[in-house]
Structures are given as structure tokens and as C-alpha cells.
Design a protein around this motif. Structure first.
Motif, mmCIF file in Angstrom:
data_model
loop_
_atom_site.group_PDB
_atom_site.id
_atom_site.type_symbol
_atom_site.label_atom_id
_atom_site.label_comp_id
_atom_site.label_asym_id
_atom_site.label_seq_id
_atom_site.Cartn_x
_atom_site.Cartn_y
_atom_site.Cartn_z
ATOM 1 N N LEU A 77 7.185 -1.927 6.885
ATOM 2 C CA LEU A 77 6.850 -0.566 6.500
ATOM 3 C C LEU A 77 8.118 0.143 6.039
ATOM 4 O O LEU A 77 9.172 -0.005 6.648
ATOM 5 C CB LEU A 77 6.227 0.156 7.702
ATOM 6 N N TRP B 94 1.721 -4.501 3.195
ATOM 7 C CA TRP B 94 2.865 -3.749 3.686
ATOM 8 C C TRP B 94 2.693 -2.298 3.233
ATOM 9 O O TRP B 94 1.969 -2.028 2.279
ATOM 10 C CB TRP B 94 4.171 -4.303 3.139
ATOM 11 N N TRP B 95 3.334 -1.368 3.918
ATOM 12 C CA TRP B 95 3.153 0.048 3.599
ATOM 13 C C TRP B 95 4.439 0.670 3.073
ATOM 14 O O TRP B 95 5.523 0.428 3.596
ATOM 15 C CB TRP B 95 2.740 0.852 4.827
ATOM 16 N N TYR C 271 3.816 7.145 12.206
ATOM 17 C CA TYR C 271 4.450 6.128 11.373
ATOM 18 C C TYR C 271 5.743 5.718 12.062
ATOM 19 O O TYR C 271 6.712 6.467 12.073
ATOM 20 C CB TYR C 271 4.760 6.667 9.974
ATOM 21 N N GLN D 58 -4.968 3.841 10.776
ATOM 22 C CA GLN D 58 -4.982 4.823 9.703
ATOM 23 C C GLN D 58 -5.882 6.015 10.001
ATOM 24 O O GLN D 58 -5.551 7.156 9.672
ATOM 25 C CB GLN D 58 -5.433 4.155 8.394
ATOM 26 N N THR E 234 3.669 -1.476 10.370
ATOM 27 C CA THR E 234 2.297 -1.043 10.110
ATOM 28 C C THR E 234 1.450 -1.283 11.354
ATOM 29 O O THR E 234 1.900 -1.892 12.326
ATOM 30 C CB THR E 234 1.683 -1.813 8.938
ATOM 31 N N SER E 235 0.221 -0.832 11.325
ATOM 32 C CA SER E 235 -0.664 -1.050 12.477
ATOM 33 C C SER E 235 -0.969 -2.527 12.677
ATOM 34 O O SER E 235 -1.382 -2.942 13.763
ATOM 35 C CB SER E 235 -1.966 -0.266 12.301
ATOM 36 N N ASN F 6 4.565 -0.156 16.642
ATOM 37 C CA ASN F 6 3.584 -0.221 15.568
ATOM 38 C C ASN F 6 3.032 1.171 15.259
ATOM 39 O O ASN F 6 2.945 2.035 16.131
ATOM 40 C CB ASN F 6 2.419 -1.132 15.955
ATOM 41 N N SER F 7 2.648 1.383 14.008
ATOM 42 C CA SER F 7 2.012 2.631 13.621
ATOM 43 C C SER F 7 0.625 2.743 14.239
ATOM 44 O O SER F 7 0.019 1.757 14.661
ATOM 45 C CB SER F 7 1.884 2.712 12.099
ATOM 46 N N VAL G 87 5.273 4.549 2.762
ATOM 47 C CA VAL G 87 4.654 5.799 3.183
ATOM 48 C C VAL G 87 5.489 6.980 2.713
ATOM 49 O O VAL G 87 6.700 7.031 2.948
ATOM 50 C CB VAL G 87 4.512 5.844 4.720
ATOM 51 N N SER H 23 0.846 -1.190 0.000
ATOM 52 C CA SER H 23 0.000 0.000 0.000
ATOM 53 C C SER H 23 0.882 1.240 0.000
ATOM 54 O O SER H 23 1.694 1.422 0.908
ATOM 55 C CB SER H 23 -0.905 0.020 1.238
#
Length: 274
Positions: free
Chosen positions: A93, A67-68, A83, A250, A87-88, A246-247, A70, A15
């Protein structure tokens, strides 16, 4: 449905989340398309890992299990938006600090390529290669695929988007003779563990007790913490995993992003009035 075999790499869902104030979605779309071609056409045949990149629309949630990657302004924003290291969902990430790149006169698209490929190559930031020097001493080399050849001048273009060069698995194999095989995508490296101009690699001397250091092309190690900004892979490699954070979910990140932009605007107005 076809079954996966050992010759078919699994496809990781990535993502791409744009929370940068200096990049519009129009800026991001062609870059993501170029990154997709790089991963599928250039990286996958060599490293056996594929990914599908999708831009997350504003106001929507990244799919569960993705996976992110960002896009942020700088490390201060990374901290403000929550961030952190994962990720959450606790998954890999990568962060791209676009404003920092622009201020430094470097390419954020090369950084995006760099972070994406290294996240795919070593998602848990814990892979290393051991080079034994004596019976009781040796050095661990971080399994980072872009650091040795990361400079913008060494990159290449896909659809007019500048992307990072990256090393092949042979770069980590010391038995190769000079020029005997291809060591990087652009074929500029001639030896295993060779660092090009402005390149570097994380090293860990197992007997020195000095922790992770960063070795440059000039062979001068520097403290890794001094070269790795908040949120970078270099910083995370120097931290025990039980200290990773962790983030935020969102929806909280979006709310914090709005507050962050409002604060930036307030600061600009105060400076203009001064």
C-alpha cells in the motif's frame, strides 16, 4: 492464452482510492492516466515491473489481490480512516498526502508518482544494497528509486502532469565510473549513490547501532523517524514487520471517511461562529 516468460514482466494490479477532501475524481483521472504511461513506458523497460492502474469508484470495493495507492489529505486522516501499513488483504500500500503537499507548495502528482514507483520497486520495504567499507564495517542503502532525485524541480511531465524523476538500477552499482551510464530517467545524476538537491536516502550503518538514518545531499544523516510522517515508507522501514498493521476493510474505511468529513465540517462551522 500466452504464457509468461522470463522476458515478460508480470502486471501488478493497482487500485487508486481517492479519499482526499481536496481532490475530486476529475482531478485524479488525468493523473492516473499519466502515471500509467510513466509505469509502462518509462519504468517497466528499466526495472522490469509493470502495473495496471484502476480508479476505484466511490462506494465500491477494490478488487481482491490488488495493491492500493491511496490519496489522503494528511497523516491524521490516514490514521482516522484506518489506512495503515498494508491493504486489508495484507498486500503493499502507498499513501499520498495531497493536502499536506498543497499546504507545503509542492506537487501531489509528483508525490503520487514517487510513492507508486517506490512501491513497485520495493513493495515489502526491505530491499537494501550493502556497501562494505572495511572488513568489519559497511552501510546498507535503502532500495528507494525516487528519494535521490525527488524534488519537484527535477521531475518531468507526461500530458501536462508533473511526475517524479527516478533512478535506474545503475545508481546502486558502485563500480560505474562518473558519467559512464545513465543513472536516472532525466539523466541528471552522474555517479552511483549521488544525491541531487533536496534528495536523500535511507542508510543503516551495520556497526553503529543507530538504526535507520536519512542521509541528505549535504551528507548529514538525520534520524529517520524525525523525517518520516505516519504512514510513509520511511516510517515503515524503521519498524519491524511484525508491528505493521493491516488496513480496515473498505466498507469501514468509507464509514470512517464520512465521519471524518462530518467532523471537519463541524470544526469549520465552530471556527466560523467564534
Amino acid at each position: 492464452m500466452s504464457q509468461l516468460t522470463h522476458t515478460q514482466p508480470s502486471t501488478i494490479q493497482i487500485s487508486v482510492i481517492n479519499e482526499s477532501t481536496v481532490l475530486t475524481d476529475t482531478d485524479v483521472v488525468p493523473v492516473v492516466a499519466a502515471l500509467q504511461k510513466q509505469v509502462t513506458n518509462d519504468f517497466r523497460p528499466v526495472w522490469g515491473t509493470d502495473a495496471e492502474l484502476n480508479i476505484v469508484a466511490k462506494g465500491t470495493q477494490p478488487p481482491n489481490g490488488s495493491w492500493w495507492l491511496v490519496l489522503l489529505d494528511d497523516s491524521d486522516q490516514a490514521n482516522a480512516l484506518g489506512y495503515h501499513d498494508l491493504t486489508s488483504d495484507g498486500l503493499p500500500l502507498g499513501k499520498v498526502f495531497a493536502a499536506s503537499d498543497i499546504k507545503a507548495g509542492t506537487s501531489w502528482t509528483v508525490t503520487a508518482s514517487h510513492e507508486l514507483l517506490e512501491m513497485l520497486g520495493d513493495p515489502n520495504i526491505n530491499l537494501t544494497v550493502f556497501v562494505q567499507n572495511t572488513n568489519s564495517a559497511g552501510i546498507l542503502y535503502a532500495y528507494e528509486v525516487c528519494d535521490a532525485c525527488e524534488d519537484d524541480s527535477l521531475g518531468y511531465q507526461i500530458d501536462n502532469v508533473l511526475l517524479s524523476d527516478f533512478v535506474y538500477p545503475s545508481w546502486f552499482e558502485s563500480f560505474h565510473a562518473e558519467g559512464s551510464t545513465q543513472f536516472d530517467r532525466m539523466n541528471k545524476i552522474q555517479n552511483p549513490f549521488q544525491l541531487l538537491a533536496n534528495g536523500y536516502i535511507g542508510i543503516f550503518n551495520v556497526t553503529a547501532g543507530s538504526g535507520w538514518q536519512q542521509q541528505t545531499a549535504e551528507k548529514r544523516p538525520t534520524n529517520l523517524l524525525h523525517r518520516g510522517g505516519i504512514g510513509t515508507r520511511r516510517e515503515r522501514r524503521s519498524l519491524p514487520h511484525d508491528q505493521w498493521i493491516n488496513s480496515l476493510p473498505q466498507r469501514k474505511i468509507v464509514g470512517n471517511a464520512q465521519k471524518y468529513r462530518q467532523n471537519l465540517e463541524t470544526i469549520k462551522q465552530k471556527r466560523a461562529a467564534a
